[in-house]
Design an enzyme around this catalytic site. Structure first.
Site, PDB file in Angstrom:
ATOM      1  CB  SER A   1      -0.948   0.009   1.207  1.00 50.83           C
ATOM      2  OG  SER A   1      -1.834  -1.085   1.155  1.00 50.83           O
TER       3      SER A   1
ATOM      4  CG  HIS B   1      -2.254   3.702   3.525  1.00 55.28           C
ATOM      5  ND1 HIS B   1      -3.602   3.465   3.338  1.00 55.28           N
ATOM      6  CD2 HIS B   1      -1.661   2.483   3.449  1.00 55.28           C
ATOM      7  CE1 HIS B   1      -3.802   2.172   3.169  1.00 55.28           C
ATOM      8  NE2 HIS B   1      -2.634   1.558   3.238  1.00 55.28           N
TER       9      HIS B   1
END
Length: 198
Positions: free
Chosen positions: A126, A177
């Site tokens: 991610s 993230h």
């Protein structure tokens, strides 16, 4: 731009980097479910474990980018990469794509190491994928002629949704993230802002 119309063979030929990364995701996932291999072996040796990293296992800043915790996790990240990776690989070339992807992923893991406790464990692509979104955002800011208005709006929308979902979903590495996104944007700013804006 983000609609895939190629055949499987064409996809492999046109986007070798994305294809290779997704293949690594799948192979490593299979290693976690093959009966004669201990299920936790891959995680024990290559997951991002902050305690082990500070003790010198620095490869764990790199290897978690390719490991996923379960089929759904692997599928979602691979699907995201297949959707948004090919356009960027085609726009900037294989070499720069690899640099952006890996640098953003490693930066996300370094931030996780610095901010999260030593007991923190993490895996997943991610951070690297958010790095691609960050680079796209820099492209919208500094080289908007590379993208149509519709594609720019789509990227902005997906990025905003991705950031919001980061805070709404459980068991998400929020730090990875956010810092992956930031790293991708900073890389894009360096590579694109010194050129004539379009």
């Amino acid at each position: 731009m983000f609609t895939r119309t190629e055949s499987f063979k064409e996809f492999l030929r046109y986007y070798p980097v994305v294809s290779t990364i997704v293949s690594i995701h799948i192979v490593l996932y299979l290693f976690t479910i093959i009966p004669f291999i201990p299920n936790l072996w891959l995680f024990e040796h290559f997951a991002g474990v902050n305690l082990y990293i500070v003790e010198g296992e620095y490869w764990r800043l790199f290897t978690p980018i390719f490991i996923h915790n379960g089929f759904a996790h692997m599928l979602f990240n691979s699907f995201s990469l297949v959707l948004f990776g090919p356009a960027l690989e085609q726009l900037i070339g294989k070499g720069k794509f690899i640099i952006i992807y890996l640098t953003a992923g490693i930066a996300a893991n370094i931030a996780t190491l610095i901010i999260e406790p030593l007991t923190y464990i993490h895996v997943g692509a991610s951070g690297a994928i958010f790095g691609l979104f960050g680079f796209f955002m820099a492209m919208i800011l500094f080289k908007k002629s590379k993208l149509s208005a519709a594609n720019s709006q789509l990227i902005i929308t997906i990025t905003v949704i991705g950031v919001l979902m980061t805070f709404l979903q459980p068991n998400i590495n929020i730090i990875a993230h956010l810092f992956g996104l930031l790293a991708g944007f900073l890389i894009g700013s360096v590579l694109l802002s010194d050129k004539k804006r379009g």
